[in-house]
Design an enzyme around this catalytic site. Sequence first.
Site, PDB file in Angstrom:
ATOM      1  N   SER A  41     -15.989 -26.989  35.245  1.00 27.44           N
ATOM      2  CA  SER A  41     -15.957 -26.614  36.660  1.00 27.44           C
ATOM      3  C   SER A  41     -15.802 -25.109  36.812  1.00 27.44           C
ATOM      4  O   SER A  41     -15.025 -24.473  36.093  1.00 27.44           O
ATOM      5  CB  SER A  41     -14.791 -27.317  37.372  1.00 27.44           C
ATOM      6  OG  SER A  41     -14.595 -26.793  38.664  1.00 27.44           O
ATOM      7  N   LYS A  42     -16.526 -24.547  37.779  1.00 23.89           N
ATOM      8  CA  LYS A  42     -16.420 -23.113  38.027  1.00 23.89           C
ATOM      9  C   LYS A  42     -15.080 -22.731  38.635  1.00 23.89           C
ATOM     10  O   LYS A  42     -14.732 -21.553  38.681  1.00 23.89           O
ATOM     11  CB  LYS A  42     -17.553 -22.650  38.943  1.00 23.89           C
ATOM     12  CG  LYS A  42     -17.471 -23.186  40.365  1.00 23.89           C
ATOM     13  CD  LYS A  42     -18.589 -22.628  41.221  1.00 23.89           C
ATOM     14  CE  LYS A  42     -18.500 -23.121  42.658  1.00 23.89           C
ATOM     15  NZ  LYS A  42     -19.578 -22.561  43.506  1.00 23.89           N
ATOM     16  N   ARG A  43     -14.317 -23.707  39.091  1.00 25.08           N
ATOM     17  CA  ARG A  43     -13.059 -23.422  39.784  1.00 25.08           C
ATOM     18  C   ARG A  43     -11.854 -23.445  38.850  1.00 25.08           C
ATOM     19  O   ARG A  43     -10.729 -23.322  39.300  1.00 25.08           O
ATOM     20  CB  ARG A  43     -12.860 -24.422  40.916  1.00 25.08           C
ATOM     21  CG  ARG A  43     -13.932 -24.335  41.998  1.00 25.08           C
ATOM     22  CD  ARG A  43     -13.754 -25.370  43.070  1.00 25.08           C
ATOM     23  NE  ARG A  43     -14.798 -25.293  44.082  1.00 25.08           N
ATOM     24  CZ  ARG A  43     -15.971 -25.879  43.992  1.00 25.08           C
ATOM     25  NH1 ARG A  43     -16.241 -26.626  42.925  1.00 25.08           N
ATOM     26  NH2 ARG A  43     -16.875 -25.759  44.948  1.00 25.08           N
TER      27      ARG A  43
END
Length: 525
Positions: free
Chosen positions: A257-259
Amino acid sequence: MADDTTVRVRIAPSPTGALHLGLVRTALYNWLFARQHKGRFILRIDDTDPVRNREEMLEPILRGLRWLGIDWDEGPEVGGPHAPYFQSQRTERYRQVVTELLERGAAYYDYATPEEIAEERKAAQAEKRLFLYSRRWMAETKEQAHRFEAEGRKPAVRLKMPREGRLVIDDLVRGRVEFEWQREQDQVIQRADGTFLYHLATVVDDHDFAISHVIRAEEHLSNTPRQVFIFQALGWPVPRFAHLPVVAEPGSRQKLSKRKMEKYLKNPDFAELVERGAKIARAIGLKTSPEVFNPVMVEFYERVGFLPQALVNYLALLGWSLDDRTEFFTREELLRSFSLERVIGAAASFDPKKLMAFQVHYMLELGLDEKVALVLPYLVKAGLVHSPPNPRETELTRKIVEAAGDRIKVAGDIVDYQEFYIEDDRLSYDRAARAEWLGSAQQLKMVALFKERLSQMARFDRQELERLIADISAAEGVKTGELAQTLRVAVTGKAIGFGLADTMAILGRERCLARLSRALETKLT
């Protein structure tokens, strides 16, 4: 069942401005499957959510796919017989299908408010039972609808899912998968405001575009029953399904995930990758915020100078292998070798160190001229050479790239050698390196001695420089490595780099003398 003789596959990204590595791996498998079977690879844009989707955010996705060589046969910028390929432009078609589902009794108008649905869900949780909507506010006749509308209610349209029996699908990756119909919710397919949801739009488009195989990420497996229900309710052929393993976090089974950058940076290999990219980005004037510069996204690799073939090869192996031994594949070899039968079901963990090994492998395969062509744009962006570079700058770069060898792992690494491009009087010193290697009177004495001897050399080349360093080291009782480090800091401002003799030979006698003088004159601060 869809006709297996005509392979038509698709990906349907949302235009959110980011091309995730997981989506690329899915696109790659679809592309390989289509090309292998002489089929068609379709790019469809899932822009049914007006809040998340913006037209200008589509370009990074298209650019990333093109950079990787994943071309599409139908879709944006290409067109095709099933246009439009944007779901936002197909609303009239979705409206027709909703009407047909209602007429067939496969869907119904629902007048429940979100609060009423929440109350039913809360009650189910309190009773520790599976939540299943009671259909209390369902309207299947005009009279029922009028009664609810008189209360000021507005309807959504829900699927009327079966409440008994099971669905069995033969997944091309996971084998036999069963779903109990009684566990499937009556999903909304049209909101009260008239807009349509993914579950409806994707099925309609898959049918209208004659998609034969739906090859997608594992996270969509739970969507399969409601989508198969729509196909079957309308009497449409059902495509074959293949649900791919998740591209997972380093050392984990959780989806990448980019988060979660803060979490990933605890992994030293991931942290090294991020730092390398950030250094290059700073040098060429790129923003480094996670929203636009994130190693979970393809754009990161394109911008810092990875080779597309390295990323394609690595991603192909995130969930598939030929024989558990072969790692490196050309695009042609992938096209010959790929098969869904050898795709695994387990999550495939992203390994930054492994990816870098693939990158180094492909960089080493390039010729010197190819490497020079790759790195020059980074020097232009960093303001270190002209645009376009002049012959002298190109030849200088050629010498640096040749001397650096495998130290240049990605094209952007060339910015590590800016000391060769800046004017001698602009050379800055790494504070720690200067303190360690130019901080004593003895070290400065060695610099002065070397400068004097260098100015008297009859011939200036790498061999003579190595001989001079060795002679001074022996005569003065100084270790060769220590003398070399002192001289390196004096002429480059830092303590790391390729061979010192090569460094000085590239700079030339006059520039070396100027920098040695500056090192002697500059006070340690």
